[in-house]
Design a protein around this motif. Structure first.
Motif, PDB file in Angstrom:
ATOM      1  N   GLU A 191      36.032  -5.305 -16.874  1.00  0.00           N
ATOM      2  CA  GLU A 191      35.237  -4.143 -17.321  1.00  0.00           C
ATOM      3  C   GLU A 191      35.579  -3.861 -18.784  1.00  0.00           C
ATOM      4  O   GLU A 191      36.745  -3.736 -19.143  1.00  0.00           O
ATOM      5  CB  GLU A 191      35.576  -2.934 -16.450  1.00  0.00           C
ATOM      6  CG  GLU A 191      34.585  -1.806 -16.630  1.00  0.00           C
ATOM      7  CD  GLU A 191      34.864  -0.667 -15.678  1.00  0.00           C
ATOM      8  OE1 GLU A 191      34.936   0.468 -16.148  1.00  0.00           O
ATOM      9  OE2 GLU A 191      35.035  -0.922 -14.458  1.00  0.00           O
ATOM     10  N   VAL A 192      34.526  -3.797 -19.621  1.00  0.00           N
ATOM     11  CA  VAL A 192      34.747  -3.489 -21.039  1.00  0.00           C
ATOM     12  C   VAL A 192      34.178  -2.100 -21.334  1.00  0.00           C
ATOM     13  O   VAL A 192      34.099  -1.266 -20.434  1.00  0.00           O
ATOM     14  CB  VAL A 192      34.125  -4.578 -21.946  1.00  0.00           C
ATOM     15  CG1 VAL A 192      34.981  -5.840 -21.879  1.00  0.00           C
ATOM     16  CG2 VAL A 192      32.696  -4.892 -21.561  1.00  0.00           C
ATOM     17  N   ILE A 193      33.688  -1.811 -22.567  1.00  0.00           N
ATOM     18  CA  ILE A 193      33.284  -0.465 -22.999  1.00  0.00           C
ATOM     19  C   ILE A 193      32.207   0.137 -22.090  1.00  0.00           C
ATOM     20  O   ILE A 193      31.257  -0.544 -21.702  1.00  0.00           O
ATOM     21  CB  ILE A 193      32.744  -0.521 -24.451  1.00  0.00           C
ATOM     22  CG1 ILE A 193      33.766  -1.296 -25.321  1.00  0.00           C
ATOM     23  CG2 ILE A 193      32.523   0.873 -25.032  1.00  0.00           C
ATOM     24  CD1 ILE A 193      33.153  -1.998 -26.474  1.00  0.00           C
ATOM     25  N   ASN A 194      32.380   1.446 -21.750  1.00  0.00           N
ATOM     26  CA  ASN A 194      31.405   2.258 -21.005  1.00  0.00           C
ATOM     27  C   ASN A 194      30.976   1.624 -19.676  1.00  0.00           C
ATOM     28  O   ASN A 194      29.787   1.620 -19.336  1.00  0.00           O
ATOM     29  CB  ASN A 194      30.151   2.545 -21.856  1.00  0.00           C
ATOM     30  CG  ASN A 194      30.529   3.247 -23.148  1.00  0.00           C
ATOM     31  OD1 ASN A 194      31.552   3.959 -23.187  1.00  0.00           O
ATOM     32  ND2 ASN A 194      29.750   3.053 -24.201  1.00  0.00           N
ATOM     33  N   GLY A 195      31.911   1.048 -18.924  1.00  0.00           N
ATOM     34  CA  GLY A 195      31.590   0.536 -17.586  1.00  0.00           C
ATOM     35  C   GLY A 195      30.830  -0.785 -17.567  1.00  0.00           C
ATOM     36  O   GLY A 195      30.426  -1.254 -16.506  1.00  0.00           O
ATOM     37  N   ALA A 196      30.608  -1.375 -18.742  1.00  0.00           N
ATOM     38  CA  ALA A 196      29.917  -2.680 -18.771  1.00  0.00           C
ATOM     39  C   ALA A 196      30.904  -3.766 -18.305  1.00  0.00           C
ATOM     40  O   ALA A 196      32.082  -3.752 -18.666  1.00  0.00           O
ATOM     41  CB  ALA A 196      29.441  -2.974 -20.179  1.00  0.00           C
ATOM     42  N   VAL A 197      30.404  -4.707 -17.441  1.00  0.00           N
ATOM     43  CA  VAL A 197      31.262  -5.774 -16.879  1.00  0.00           C
ATOM     44  C   VAL A 197      30.913  -7.087 -17.574  1.00  0.00           C
ATOM     45  O   VAL A 197      29.736  -7.467 -17.642  1.00  0.00           O
ATOM     46  CB  VAL A 197      31.073  -5.897 -15.356  1.00  0.00           C
ATOM     47  CG1 VAL A 197      31.862  -7.087 -14.819  1.00  0.00           C
ATOM     48  CG2 VAL A 197      31.533  -4.624 -14.658  1.00  0.00           C
TER      49      VAL A 197
END
Length: 460
Positions: free
Chosen positions: A78-84
């Motif tokens: 998982e990276v920035i703001n819940g983006a996978v």
């Protein structure tokens, strides 16, 4: 997201036993591209995979001889703001050769942890030739580091005490014997309380062989069904098989009974003399004495007049009872022991009534040895062993053992006999001449040549 995950690693592989090292010290068997090998590779990078989520893992095909294993991994994070983010990458492993501890011991030859010393106090090695065939049949020689032959026995060296114990248990089941064990401290780690011992197992086989004439103690003879004290040993398997030549009464003595009531052989095989049968009469069923044991159905009781071949110019003949009535005819040559003209140095025989000691004990019918060797269309396998130096007498004793196999079906059942393709096959039906082994009892000796697999590196 794959930052910090190593893209290269090493695996240690033992060429001898084809196992991989699983740190810290376990060696495991894994096939190429198997689940076990995959698990082993993933354990190497387990710590660095803790920050990402492993979705998929699999092998990319590599040439088997390339010493490279490639692993294709799919991970998510998982990276920035819940983006996978999902990413696929390859980890390459270099397979490095390293010899494992067990193979190191085998190669060192002298690095043994346990030794089994097998001894028999006799002049004849018949029992050892028989034992060798039993070991080959049951494949007990596969775990030995080394087999050493010495003048009165064999030494088997092992890398672990358990394997040596297994060998001792096998010997006690197959030959009448007794064993003792001892151990010697080699090193001791006081911090981890680890002891390193070398174990020695001593196995003593009873000093009685086939075709020996023995004199039993009066107590033992009585307990075996009032047998005569003078008996002939017809075979040695897990027990000593005795027959009374005057009544055909048979008995079996196991190792424990023997060591409680020990007895010795009255003669050694070199003292066998050749007699000629002058006259022989088969005896009908003798009346059984009180408390008599079982009788042999394979032998026939007979009364014979015999003369030594060395005394043919005299009229001196001997009368004797024999258990070989089924194979002897007038004019046959037979090997036996002359008790009438010898000094018996035996504690039980010296106390016997002289009237109860037979003049002659016949052992076996005599055949032309060179003819037997020429017709022998079978062979045995041998153990690979270090010899101290072969005696000229060994070949004669080995021929004696081969002749015993031909004459005794019961011993033959425990031995793998192979066809000898170099000797032409003769008819099994001719009755004259020495006993022979039928083709049905022989195994084909299997040889796998290089071409059977299509040569080195070719397709099957």
């Amino acid at each position: 997201i794959t930052e910090g995950i190593p893209k290269q690693g090493t695996l240690h592989f033992c060429k001898q036993c084809e196992r991989y090292l699983q740190p810290p010290g376990t060696w495991i068997q894994c096939a190429l591209e198997s689940r076990e090998l995959l698990a082993l590779c993933l354990k190497k990078i387990k710590a660095s995979l803790s920050k990402v989520r492993l979705i998929d893992a699999g092998f990319i095909w590599t040439e088997p001889h390339s010493k490279r294993l490639k692993l294709k991994l799919t991970v998510q994070k998982e990276v920035i703001n819940g983006a996978v983010l999902q990413q696929v990458f390859v980890v390459e492993y270099i397979v490095q050769p390293q010899m494992c501890e067990d193979c190191h011991r085998i190669e060192a030859k002298d690095f043994w942890k346990a030794v089994v010393q097998v001894r028999q106090k006799t002049l004849h090695k018949k029992t050892f030739y028989y034992l060798e065939q039993l070991i080959l049949k049951h494949r007990l020689h596969q775990n030995t580091l080394r087999i050493k032959e010495i003048h009165d026995g064999l030494d088997f060296y092992y890398s672990s005490k358990q394997q040596a114990q297994k060998m001792v248990d096998f010997l006690q089941c197959t030959v009448p014997s007794r064993s003792k064990s001892s151990q010697r401290l080699i090193s001791h780690d006081i911090h981890s309380n680890v002891y390193n011992y070398k174990s020695t197992f001593s196995v003593e086989i009873v000093p009685i062989c086939k075709d020996n004439v023995v004199c039993l103690s009066p107590k033992l003879a009585q307990s075996l069904g009032n047998m005569s004290q003078i008996c002939v040993c017809i075979r040695v398997t897990s027990t000593i098989h005795l027959i009374d030549p005057s009544t055909l009464q048979i008995a079996e003595i196991d190792g424990n009974t023997y060591w409680r009531h020990p007895f010795n052989s009255l003669f050694h095989p070199k003292q066998l003399e050749e007699f000629i049968i002058m006259d022989i009469n088969r005896v009908q069923e003798k009346k059984k004495g009180a408390g008599a044991g079982a009788r042999s159905n394979k032998h026939t009781l007979a009364e014979a007049w015999v003369q030594k071949t060395s005394e043919l110019n005299t009229d001196h003949q001997y009368f004797c009872c024999t258990h070989l009535g089924h194979i002897l005819n007038p004019g046959d040559l037979v090997l036996g022991f002359d008790l009438a003209n010898c000094n018996l140095n035996d504690e039980f025989a010296n106390k016997m009534n002289p009237h109860n000691i037979p003049d002659v004990v016949l052992i076996k019918k005599s055949y032309d040895r060179t003819k037997r060797q020429r017709r022998r269309n079978w062979k045995l396998k041998e153990l690979e062993r270090d010899r101290e130096g072969t005696d000229t007498d060994d070949e004669r004793q080995y021929q004696d053992f081969l002749e015993d196999l031909e004459e005794d079906e019961a011993i033959r059942k425990n031995v793998n006999i192979y066809r000898n393709a170099d000797v032409p096959v003769e008819s099994d039906t001719d009755d004259d001449g020495p006993p022979r082994i039928s083709l049905a009892e022989m195994l084909e000796d299997l040889h796998i040549s290089q071409d059977a697999t299509g040569g080195e590196g070719a397709n099957m």
